[in-house]
Design an enzyme around this catalytic site. Sequence first.
Site, PDB file in Angstrom:
ATOM      1  CB  SER A  13      -0.970   0.004   1.187  1.00  0.00           C
ATOM      2  OG  SER A  13      -0.305   0.186   2.409  1.00  0.00           O
ATOM      3  CG  ASN A  14       3.671   2.726   2.948  1.00  0.00           C
ATOM      4  OD1 ASN A  14       3.556   3.926   3.179  1.00  0.00           O
ATOM      5  ND2 ASN A  14       3.416   1.791   3.857  1.00  0.00           N
ATOM      6  NE  ARG A  66      22.731 -11.121   6.991  1.00  0.00           N
ATOM      7  CZ  ARG A  66      22.541 -10.328   8.034  1.00  0.00           C
ATOM      8  NH1 ARG A  66      21.502 -10.478   8.796  1.00  0.00           N
ATOM      9  NH2 ARG A  66      23.405  -9.409   8.334  1.00  0.00           N
ATOM     10  NE  ARG A  92      16.756 -11.915   4.645  1.00  0.00           N
ATOM     11  CZ  ARG A  92      17.016 -13.174   4.471  1.00  0.00           C
ATOM     12  NH1 ARG A  92      16.049 -14.000   4.239  1.00  0.00           N
ATOM     13  NH2 ARG A  92      18.256 -13.626   4.560  1.00  0.00           N
ATOM     14  CG  LEU A  94      18.187  -5.105   4.159  1.00  0.00           C
ATOM     15  CD1 LEU A  94      17.753  -3.770   3.581  1.00  0.00           C
ATOM     16  CD2 LEU A  94      18.458  -6.124   3.045  1.00  0.00           C
ATOM     17  CG  ASN A 108      12.114   1.315   7.047  1.00  0.00           C
ATOM     18  OD1 ASN A 108      11.390   0.718   6.243  1.00  0.00           O
ATOM     19  ND2 ASN A 108      12.134   1.021   8.336  1.00  0.00           N
ATOM     20  CG  HIS A 110       9.401   1.781  12.444  1.00  0.00           C
ATOM     21  ND1 HIS A 110       9.565   0.415  12.398  1.00  0.00           N
ATOM     22  CD2 HIS A 110       9.065   2.084  13.732  1.00  0.00           C
ATOM     23  CE1 HIS A 110       9.347  -0.088  13.607  1.00  0.00           C
ATOM     24  NE2 HIS A 110       9.048   0.904  14.437  1.00  0.00           N
ATOM     25  CB  SER A 137       9.388   7.509  12.070  1.00  0.00           C
ATOM     26  OG  SER A 137       8.844   7.692  13.355  1.00  0.00           O
ATOM     27  CG  LEU A 145      15.461  -3.133  13.178  1.00  0.00           C
ATOM     28  CD1 LEU A 145      15.439  -3.469  11.699  1.00  0.00           C
ATOM     29  CD2 LEU A 145      14.892  -4.269  14.012  1.00  0.00           C
ATOM     30  CG  ASP A 146      13.018  -0.236  12.951  1.00  0.00           C
ATOM     31  OD1 ASP A 146      13.020  -0.187  11.707  1.00  0.00           O
ATOM     32  OD2 ASP A 146      12.444  -1.136  13.591  1.00  0.00           O
TER      33      ASP A 146
END
Length: 224
Positions: A13-14, A66, A92, A94, A108, A110, A137, A145-146
């Site tokens: 949807s984004n 990976r 996933r 990275l 990204n 979030h 955000s 991460l984030d």
Amino acid sequence: MLRIVVLLSGRGSNLAALIEGVHARADVDAEIVGVVSNRPRATGLQRASAAGITAACIDQRACADRDGFEQALVAAITALEPDLLLLAGFMRILSADFVGRFSPRMLNVHPSLLPDLPGLDTHARALARGDREAGASIHVVIPELDSGPVLAQVRVPIEAGDDAASLAARVLIGEHLLYPEVTRWVAEGRLQLDAAHPRLDGRALPASGFRYRIEGDALQPCDS
Ligand code: GRF
């Protein structure tokens, strides 16, 4: 022209919001040149194809490990010669090597008001805590991460009777407004991306990025 590649894993949807708010707009000098998924059944791939955008899948289960997956992913992305990589529901984690190849030109979305609530299940965790407010955000991706610098946030109220699904739906409305907005800043050359100190119009960003709330069907700046 800004060449954008979108990475996703699911619904997309984004991606749809980015197609409408960036790719399809004649007044925005940017194009989504490809969409890459790590899951073959991601509906986002169909949305891309329907919009005439190159769609590819690097199936993580078909890769030995990976490293193999990320090498194939890097090859698929670099073939598209992107100027900007947008993670849009890419489920996933990275590696630092991967991030290092594209940072700081990788963003990204979030679904929380970072640095609060990194990770998964943000809406259920906000509700369990009894929060009154939630949001989303847009941030620069760094190996942690984030955690990269937040460029902008949209805040939404948590209402009595909300469950994780109703809250997610309200936050998603904000995501769909905010991600195209920030991407347009990049396309217009207003946003200078940096893994530590991004700038908008030559000025340092506020610590939590620019803050917005939703009014009607548009973003409105808010101070706190
Ligand atoms: C969004 O809520 C986004 O914040 C999170 O994953 C979800 C992706 O949704 N990272 P969609 O695939 O864009 O519909």
